[in-house]
Design an enzyme around this catalytic site. Structure first.
Site, mmCIF file in Angstrom:
data_model
loop_
_atom_site.group_PDB
_atom_site.id
_atom_site.type_symbol
_atom_site.label_atom_id
_atom_site.label_comp_id
_atom_site.label_asym_id
_atom_site.label_seq_id
_atom_site.Cartn_x
_atom_site.Cartn_y
_atom_site.Cartn_z
ATOM 1 N N SER A 102 0.845 -1.202 0.000
ATOM 2 C CA SER A 102 0.000 0.000 0.000
ATOM 3 C C SER A 102 0.876 1.247 0.000
ATOM 4 C CB SER A 102 -0.865 -0.022 1.268
ATOM 5 O OG SER A 102 -1.424 1.248 1.538
ATOM 6 N N TYR A 132 -3.455 -0.112 9.889
ATOM 7 C CA TYR A 132 -3.294 -0.563 8.495
ATOM 8 C C TYR A 132 -1.864 -0.287 8.025
ATOM 9 C CZ TYR A 132 -4.524 -0.754 3.450
ATOM 10 O OH TYR A 132 -4.598 -1.039 2.098
HETATM 11 C C1 GCO Z 1 -6.853 5.344 3.013
HETATM 12 C C2 GCO Z 1 -6.956 4.444 1.796
HETATM 13 C C3 GCO Z 1 -5.616 3.812 1.494
HETATM 14 C C4 GCO Z 1 -5.740 3.044 0.199
HETATM 15 C C5 GCO Z 1 -4.503 2.316 -0.185
HETATM 16 C C6 GCO Z 1 -3.422 3.274 -0.535
HETATM 17 O O1 GCO Z 1 -7.759 5.313 3.856
HETATM 18 O O2 GCO Z 1 -5.854 6.086 3.073
HETATM 19 O O3 GCO Z 1 -7.944 3.444 2.000
HETATM 20 O O4 GCO Z 1 -5.243 2.999 2.558
HETATM 21 O O5 GCO Z 1 -6.786 2.135 0.285
HETATM 22 O O6 GCO Z 1 -4.101 1.432 0.818
HETATM 23 O O7 GCO Z 1 -2.324 2.528 -0.994
#
Ligand code: GCO
Length: 264
Positions: free
Chosen positions: A145, A158
């Site tokens: 990501s 995340y």
């Molecule tokens: C967020 C997005 C990101 C994208 C992706 C970017 O909330 O910033 O959901 O997390 O989904 O992962 O690479």
């Protein structure tokens, strides 16, 4: 098609491929000749997805299980290997996100994100690699990501998982390249998917921010990701290991520009 990118006769296991980026990458692999094995956790979503794949003429097998469940992962990887055929390519795409400020986040929520986004890829790769090692061949692709490299308010869990996934990818490459197994990652930028729908709505400040922050000046379309998946699944990447290919429209290339700066 250049045989370097030909996936005819190959079988790809793509997790979380009932929609979004997972489906787009799976379709790209299928269009390059791969047979698909996909997993998801929602029967209704899976039924719809299988119909979609088959409507496009793709050969697809489907399993319903959670990648964080080691017993189920072992069972379905074994079932695939014994009843369908060799798994040549694993795409660890299944993932979740919870947008909560770290100071407010329940430990249980934090643990769930780490479990799905970081431990799940480990569980799946550990199962698949048991079969790849004796064959001295395989491809593993972990879907990272922007948060592999950058932080953002409310996505700390995340980012921790996706940052960890970069080093897990490098560690898998370190230990498994000797068996002719190439392990790499793909880091999508900001794509138009269900995951980003809440922050992409017309007029949402984040939508304007991303379009301005991305040199390409747009959100990625899921089909933009297929090429990197095909490359990392094919002979063309046989000497590529431990790399993360960012498909981000240039986000990581730049500090960005003021919102009101003109184009020149
Ligand atoms: C967020 C997005 C990101 C994208 C992706 C970017 O909330 O910033 O959901 O997390 O989904 O992962 O690479």
């Amino acid at each position: 098609m250049n045989s370097l990118f030909d996936l005819s006769g190959k079988r790809a296991f793509v997790t979380g491929a009932t929609h979004g980026l997972g489906m787009a990458m799976a379709k790209g692999l299928a269009e390059s000749g791969a047979e698909l094995i996909i997993n998801g956790t929602t029967p209704e979503r899976m039924d719809k997805a299988v119909k979609d794949y088959k409507k496009e003429g793709h050969k697809v097998h489907s399993f319903i299980f959670d990648v964080t469940n080691e017993k189920k992962a072992k069972y379905y990887v074994e079932k695939a290997e014994n009843e369908i055929g060799h798994i040549d390519i694993l795409v660890n795409n299944a993932g979740i996100i919870k947008r909560v400020p770290l100071k407010d986040m329940d430990v249980s929520e934090y643990r769930q994100v780490i479990d799905v986004d970081l431990t799940g890829p480990f569980i799946m790769a550990k199962q698949v690699v048991q079969y790849m090692i004796p064959r001295n061949e395989g491809k593993i692709i972990n879907i990272c990501s922007m948060m592999t490299e950058l932080g953002r308010d409310t996505v700390g869990a995340y980012a921790a998982a996706k940052g960890g996934l970069k080093m897990l990818t490098k560690s898998m490459a370190t230990e498994w390249a000797r068996y002719n197994i190439q392990t790499n990652g793909i880091g999508p930028g900001y794509f138009a998917t269900s995951q980003t729908e809440p922050i992409r709505k017309e007029g949402h400040p984040f939508n304007d921010f991303i379009v301005n922050r991305t040199p390409a000046g747009r959100w990625g379309e899921p089909s933009d990701l297929a090429g990197a998946a095909i490359f990392l699944s094919s002979k063309a990447s046989d000497f590529v290991n431990g790399q993360i290919i960012y498909v981000d429209g240039g986000i990581l290339a730049t500090i960005g520009k003021p919102a009101n700066e003109n184009d020149n």
